[in-house]
Motif scaffolding. Structure first.
Motif, PDB file in Angstrom:
ATOM      1  N   THR A  49       0.878  -1.164   0.000  1.00 52.14           N
ATOM      2  CA  THR A  49       0.000   0.000   0.000  1.00 52.14           C
ATOM      3  C   THR A  49       0.927   1.229   0.000  1.00 52.14           C
ATOM      4  O   THR A  49       2.126   1.121   0.300  1.00 52.14           O
ATOM      5  CB  THR A  49      -0.895   0.057   1.245  1.00 52.14           C
ATOM      6  N   GLU A  52       2.501   1.577   3.450  1.00 56.48           N
ATOM      7  CA  GLU A  52       3.541   0.575   3.696  1.00 56.48           C
ATOM      8  C   GLU A  52       4.813   0.919   2.924  1.00 56.48           C
ATOM      9  O   GLU A  52       5.919   0.805   3.457  1.00 56.48           O
ATOM     10  CB  GLU A  52       3.050  -0.820   3.285  1.00 56.48           C
ATOM     11  N   GLY A  75       2.262   1.833  -5.330  1.00 58.94           N
ATOM     12  CA  GLY A  75       2.813   1.040  -4.237  1.00 58.94           C
ATOM     13  C   GLY A  75       3.897   0.055  -4.643  1.00 58.94           C
ATOM     14  O   GLY A  75       4.511  -0.587  -3.788  1.00 58.94           O
ATOM     15  N   HIS A  99      -2.415  -8.595   0.595  1.00 54.52           N
ATOM     16  CA  HIS A  99      -3.169  -7.675  -0.263  1.00 54.52           C
ATOM     17  C   HIS A  99      -3.576  -8.313  -1.595  1.00 54.52           C
ATOM     18  O   HIS A  99      -4.448  -7.788  -2.271  1.00 54.52           O
ATOM     19  CB  HIS A  99      -2.344  -6.420  -0.568  1.00 54.52           C
TER      20      HIS A  99
END
Length: 106
Positions: A49, A52, A75, A99
């Motif tokens: 993300t 992150e 990302g 994810h």
């Protein structure tokens, strides 16, 4: 120091992960690709993300760098495998793998 072989072993140990060619790289996916490994096995592109990615790049700038252009804004992050320990690589792969799971139907 992590290697391309470590990445392949860890990625394929994550439930439901498959490996397939992706241009000049090896891609690892569940429902979606979550990491690609360069042909030379020295770097990988991992999908985080935005939050992150920012955290990883701030915490370990020698290991994590946003992919240039729009991919990085989504990302995608280049990882220098030699700059990571195996445990750090596992953590990053598990994060990205979560994810990439199939979307849950409501």
């Amino acid at each position: 120091m992590a290697t391309g072989n470590d990445l392949r072993r860890i990625a394929l140990s994550l439930d439901g992960t498959t490996e397939a060619p992706h241009f000049d790289r090896a891609a690892f996916k569940v429902a979606r690709i979550f990491v690609t490994l360069a042909a030379d096995g020295r770097t990988a592109n991992i999908k985080f993300t935005a939050e992150e990615q920012e955290f990883k790049c701030m915490l370990a700038p020698g290991a994590f760098t946003p992919v240039p252009n729009a991919w990085g804004k989504q990302g995608w992050t280049t990882v220098s495998l030699a700059a990571l320990g195996v445990a750090e690589l596992r953590n990053a792969l598990e994060m990205a793998w979560q994810h990439a799971q199939p979307k849950k139907r409501k």
